[in-house]
Structure formats: structure tokens, C-alpha cells
Design a protein around this motif. Structure first.
Motif, PDB file in Angstrom:
ATOM      1  N   ALA A  41       0.819  -1.214   0.000  1.00 17.34           N
ATOM      2  CA  ALA A  41       0.000   0.000   0.000  1.00 17.34           C
ATOM      3  C   ALA A  41       0.856   1.268   0.000  1.00 17.34           C
ATOM      4  CB  ALA A  41      -0.922  -0.004   1.216  1.00 17.34           C
ATOM      5  N   LEU A  42       2.163   1.115   0.084  1.00 19.23           N
ATOM      6  CA  LEU A  42       3.042   2.282   0.057  1.00 19.23           C
ATOM      7  C   LEU A  42       2.985   2.958  -1.310  1.00 19.23           C
ATOM      8  CD1 LEU A  42       6.169   0.777   1.858  1.00 19.23           C
ATOM      9  CD2 LEU A  42       4.504   2.377   2.804  1.00 19.23           C
ATOM     10  N   PRO A  43       3.173   4.264  -1.346  1.00 20.92           N
ATOM     11  CA  PRO A  43       3.128   4.978  -2.630  1.00 20.92           C
ATOM     12  C   PRO A  43       4.421   4.766  -3.428  1.00 20.92           C
ATOM     13  CG  PRO A  43       3.549   6.516  -0.868  1.00 20.92           C
ATOM     14  CD  PRO A  43       3.298   5.187  -0.223  1.00 20.92           C
ATOM     15  N   LEU A  44       4.555   3.611  -4.026  1.00 17.42           N
ATOM     16  CA  LEU A  44       5.724   3.237  -4.822  1.00 17.42           C
ATOM     17  C   LEU A  44       5.250   2.783  -6.194  1.00 17.42           C
ATOM     18  CD1 LEU A  44       7.577   1.111  -2.113  1.00 17.42           C
ATOM     19  CD2 LEU A  44       8.156   3.420  -2.814  1.00 17.42           C
ATOM     20  N   PRO A  45       6.157   2.631  -7.137  1.00 16.44           N
ATOM     21  CA  PRO A  45       5.760   2.056  -8.428  1.00 16.44           C
ATOM     22  C   PRO A  45       5.202   0.641  -8.253  1.00 16.44           C
ATOM     23  CG  PRO A  45       7.928   3.052  -8.591  1.00 16.44           C
ATOM     24  CD  PRO A  45       7.532   3.093  -7.152  1.00 16.44           C
ATOM     25  N   LEU A  46       4.355   0.227  -9.168  1.00 12.45           N
ATOM     26  CA  LEU A  46       3.643  -1.044  -9.047  1.00 12.45           C
ATOM     27  C   LEU A  46       4.592  -2.235  -8.916  1.00 12.45           C
ATOM     28  CD1 LEU A  46       0.927  -2.467  -9.039  1.00 12.45           C
ATOM     29  CD2 LEU A  46       1.099  -2.641 -11.523  1.00 12.45           C
ATOM     30  N   ALA A  47       5.646  -2.267  -9.703  1.00  6.59           N
ATOM     31  CA  ALA A  47       6.588  -3.383  -9.648  1.00  6.59           C
ATOM     32  C   ALA A  47       7.263  -3.458  -8.281  1.00  6.59           C
ATOM     33  CB  ALA A  47       7.630  -3.245 -10.748  1.00  6.59           C
ATOM     34  N   LEU A  48       7.611  -2.311  -7.726  1.00  7.23           N
ATOM     35  CA  LEU A  48       8.258  -2.287  -6.422  1.00  7.23           C
ATOM     36  C   LEU A  48       7.286  -2.693  -5.315  1.00  7.23           C
ATOM     37  CD1 LEU A  48      10.969  -1.773  -5.167  1.00  7.23           C
ATOM     38  CD2 LEU A  48      10.356   0.617  -4.893  1.00  7.23           C
ATOM     39  N   ARG A  49       6.030  -2.264  -5.417  1.00  8.02           N
ATOM     40  CA  ARG A  49       5.024  -2.678  -4.429  1.00  8.02           C
ATOM     41  C   ARG A  49       4.818  -4.185  -4.477  1.00  8.02           C
ATOM     42  NH1 ARG A  49      -0.187   0.820  -5.206  1.00  8.02           N
ATOM     43  NH2 ARG A  49       0.496   0.778  -7.358  1.00  8.02           N
ATOM     44  N   PHE A  50       4.776  -4.748  -5.678  1.00  3.49           N
ATOM     45  CA  PHE A  50       4.617  -6.194  -5.818  1.00  3.49           C
ATOM     46  C   PHE A  50       5.818  -6.925  -5.223  1.00  3.49           C
ATOM     47  CE2 PHE A  50       5.053 -10.161  -8.258  1.00  3.49           C
ATOM     48  CZ  PHE A  50       3.850 -10.758  -7.897  1.00  3.49           C
ATOM     49  N   ALA A  51       7.022  -6.407  -5.467  1.00  6.88           N
ATOM     50  CA  ALA A  51       8.233  -7.021  -4.917  1.00  6.88           C
ATOM     51  C   ALA A  51       8.222  -6.979  -3.389  1.00  6.88           C
ATOM     52  CB  ALA A  51       9.465  -6.329  -5.469  1.00  6.88           C
ATOM     53  N   VAL A  52       7.788  -5.866  -2.812  1.00  3.17           N
ATOM     54  CA  VAL A  52       7.710  -5.754  -1.345  1.00  3.17           C
ATOM     55  C   VAL A  52       6.712  -6.764  -0.803  1.00  3.17           C
ATOM     56  CG1 VAL A  52       6.941  -4.248   0.536  1.00  3.17           C
ATOM     57  CG2 VAL A  52       8.479  -3.370  -1.211  1.00  3.17           C
ATOM     58  N   PHE A  53       5.543  -6.877  -1.461  1.00  2.00           N
ATOM     59  CA  PHE A  53       4.535  -7.841  -1.011  1.00  2.00           C
ATOM     60  C   PHE A  53       5.085  -9.259  -1.043  1.00  2.00           C
ATOM     61  CE2 PHE A  53       1.226 -10.912  -2.048  1.00  2.00           C
ATOM     62  CZ  PHE A  53       0.431 -10.785  -0.921  1.00  2.00           C
ATOM     63  N   VAL A  54       5.707  -9.637  -2.160  1.00  7.18           N
ATOM     64  CA  VAL A  54       6.222 -11.010  -2.302  1.00  7.18           C
ATOM     65  C   VAL A  54       7.324 -11.269  -1.278  1.00  7.18           C
ATOM     66  CG1 VAL A  54       7.498 -12.544  -3.844  1.00  7.18           C
ATOM     67  CG2 VAL A  54       5.541 -11.268  -4.700  1.00  7.18           C
ATOM     68  N   LEU A  55       8.209 -10.315  -1.082  1.00  8.44           N
ATOM     69  CA  LEU A  55       9.305 -10.492  -0.134  1.00  8.44           C
ATOM     70  C   LEU A  55       8.789 -10.680   1.297  1.00  8.44           C
ATOM     71  CD1 LEU A  55      12.403 -10.472   0.254  1.00  8.44           C
ATOM     72  CD2 LEU A  55      12.175  -8.050   0.765  1.00  8.44           C
ATOM     73  N   VAL A  56       7.863  -9.842   1.713  1.00  3.73           N
ATOM     74  CA  VAL A  56       7.334  -9.946   3.080  1.00  3.73           C
ATOM     75  C   VAL A  56       6.510 -11.222   3.232  1.00  3.73           C
ATOM     76  CG1 VAL A  56       5.836  -8.843   4.774  1.00  3.73           C
ATOM     77  CG2 VAL A  56       7.414  -7.468   3.440  1.00  3.73           C
ATOM     78  N   PHE A  57       5.752 -11.592   2.223  1.00  2.00           N
ATOM     79  CA  PHE A  57       4.978 -12.834   2.293  1.00  2.00           C
ATOM     80  C   PHE A  57       5.901 -14.050   2.356  1.00  2.00           C
ATOM     81  CE2 PHE A  57       2.661 -16.397   0.403  1.00  2.00           C
ATOM     82  CZ  PHE A  57       1.605 -16.464   1.293  1.00  2.00           C
ATOM     83  N   LEU A  58       7.013 -14.015   1.620  1.00  2.00           N
ATOM     84  CA  LEU A  58       7.966 -15.125   1.679  1.00  2.00           C
ATOM     85  C   LEU A  58       8.636 -15.230   3.051  1.00  2.00           C
ATOM     86  CD1 LEU A  58       9.674 -15.068  -1.818  1.00  2.00           C
ATOM     87  CD2 LEU A  58       8.090 -16.758  -0.895  1.00  2.00           C
ATOM     88  N   VAL A  59       8.868 -14.108   3.703  1.00  2.00           N
ATOM     89  CA  VAL A  59       9.408 -14.151   5.074  1.00  2.00           C
ATOM     90  C   VAL A  59       8.413 -14.863   5.992  1.00  2.00           C
ATOM     91  CG1 VAL A  59      10.000 -12.740   7.085  1.00  2.00           C
ATOM     92  CG2 VAL A  59      10.924 -12.170   4.845  1.00  2.00           C
ATOM     93  N   GLY A  60       7.126 -14.539   5.853  1.00  2.00           N
ATOM     94  CA  GLY A  60       6.104 -15.224   6.643  1.00  2.00           C
ATOM     95  C   GLY A  60       6.045 -16.709   6.328  1.00  2.00           C
ATOM     96  N   ALA A  61       6.190 -17.069   5.040  1.00  2.00           N
ATOM     97  CA  ALA A  61       6.155 -18.483   4.649  1.00  2.00           C
ATOM     98  C   ALA A  61       7.361 -19.233   5.198  1.00  2.00           C
ATOM     99  CB  ALA A  61       6.095 -18.601   3.133  1.00  2.00           C
ATOM    100  N   VAL A  62       8.519 -18.604   5.187  1.00  2.00           N
ATOM    101  CA  VAL A  62       9.719 -19.249   5.743  1.00  2.00           C
ATOM    102  C   VAL A  62       9.550 -19.443   7.244  1.00  2.00           C
ATOM    103  CG1 VAL A  62      12.167 -18.877   6.236  1.00  2.00           C
ATOM    104  CG2 VAL A  62      11.301 -18.523   3.939  1.00  2.00           C
ATOM    105  N   LEU A  63       9.027 -18.431   7.939  1.00  2.00           N
ATOM    106  CA  LEU A  63       8.788 -18.574   9.380  1.00  2.00           C
ATOM    107  C   LEU A  63       7.749 -19.656   9.655  1.00  2.00           C
ATOM    108  CD1 LEU A  63       8.882 -14.872  10.531  1.00  2.00           C
ATOM    109  CD2 LEU A  63      10.369 -16.701  11.322  1.00  2.00           C
ATOM    110  N   ALA A  64       6.833 -19.868   8.727  1.00  2.00           N
ATOM    111  CA  ALA A  64       5.794 -20.872   8.935  1.00  2.00           C
ATOM    112  C   ALA A  64       6.298 -22.288   8.689  1.00  2.00           C
ATOM    113  CB  ALA A  64       4.604 -20.586   8.020  1.00  2.00           C
TER     114      ALA A  64
END
Length: 115
Positions: A41-64
Motif C-alpha cells: 500500500a506504500l506509494p511506490l511504483p507497481l513493480a516495487l510494491r509487488f516485490a515488497v509484497f512477495v518479499l514480506v509474504f515469503l518471510v512469513g512463509a519461511v517462518l511458517a
């Protein structure tokens, strides 16, 4: 008198969600999804927002799902953090006093065997 069967020892988490995923794992995935959504939801370009989402979601998946030394990663990291922050010194042999500061470990061990 009523009796209920009680499991002798439970060594693993109970897989509640379809027999595949536990509540702890679901919580980490949900947290990764939510925090990834906040990052997207940060005001960044779409590709960067998608990369942030995937990176943070992968951190959650690794912790899981990651489990070093047959311990869930979140438990492993919490225990490691407590060990690093612990003020006490841990020794290999229980019940023996720590070696003296001026002597080497081999000399202190030899003297404790002689005593």
C-alpha cells in the motif's frame, strides 16, 4: 466413572487446517500476507510494491514452514535470541564449578578429577 483416552506424548503440532497446516503456520502466513499488503500500500511504483509484497509474504512463509534442527524457525530464533541475551555463562558439564580464570580448562579439569 468416565475415562477419556489421553495421548501419551505429543511431539508435533496438530495439523488442523486440512491435515496439512497448523494454526501457528496459518498465523505466520496470515501475518506475512497482512504485512505484505501494508507494504504494497506504500506509494511506490507497481513493480516495487509487488516485490515488497512477495518479499514480506515469503518471510512469513519461511517462518511458517522452515524448521532447522527439527524445531520451528520462530521457536528456534526466539531461543537463539534468549541465548544471545543471556547474562550467564553456560558450561558443558553440569554440577561442576566453572574453571578458574587463571588456569586453563585442561588443568582445572585434571584438578577436579584428582580432588
Amino acid at each position: 466413572m468416565r475415562a477419556w483416552p489421553v495421548p501419551v506424548q505429543i511431539s508435533d503440532e496438530e495439523k488442523l487446517i486440512g491435515g496439512v497446516i497448523s494454526l501457528r503456520q496459518l498465523g505466520w502466513l496470515f501475518a506475512g500476507f497482512c504485512f505484505g499488503g501494508l507494504g504494497a500500500a506504500l506509494p511506490l511504483p507497481l513493480a516495487l510494491r509487488f516485490a515488497v509484497f512477495v518479499l514480506v509474504f515469503l518471510v512469513g512463509a519461511v517462518l511458517a514452514f522452515a524448521s532447522p534442527f527439527d524445531t520451528p524457525l520462530d521457536v528456534f530464533l526466539w531461543r537463539w535470541w534468549r541465548w544471545r541475551r543471556s547474562p550467564q555463562e553456560l558450561f558443558l558439564r553440569g554440577g561442576q564449578p566453572p574453571p578458574a580464570q587463571g588456569r586453563g580448562l585442561a588443568e582445572a579439569d585434571r584438578k577436579s578429577r584428582v580432588d
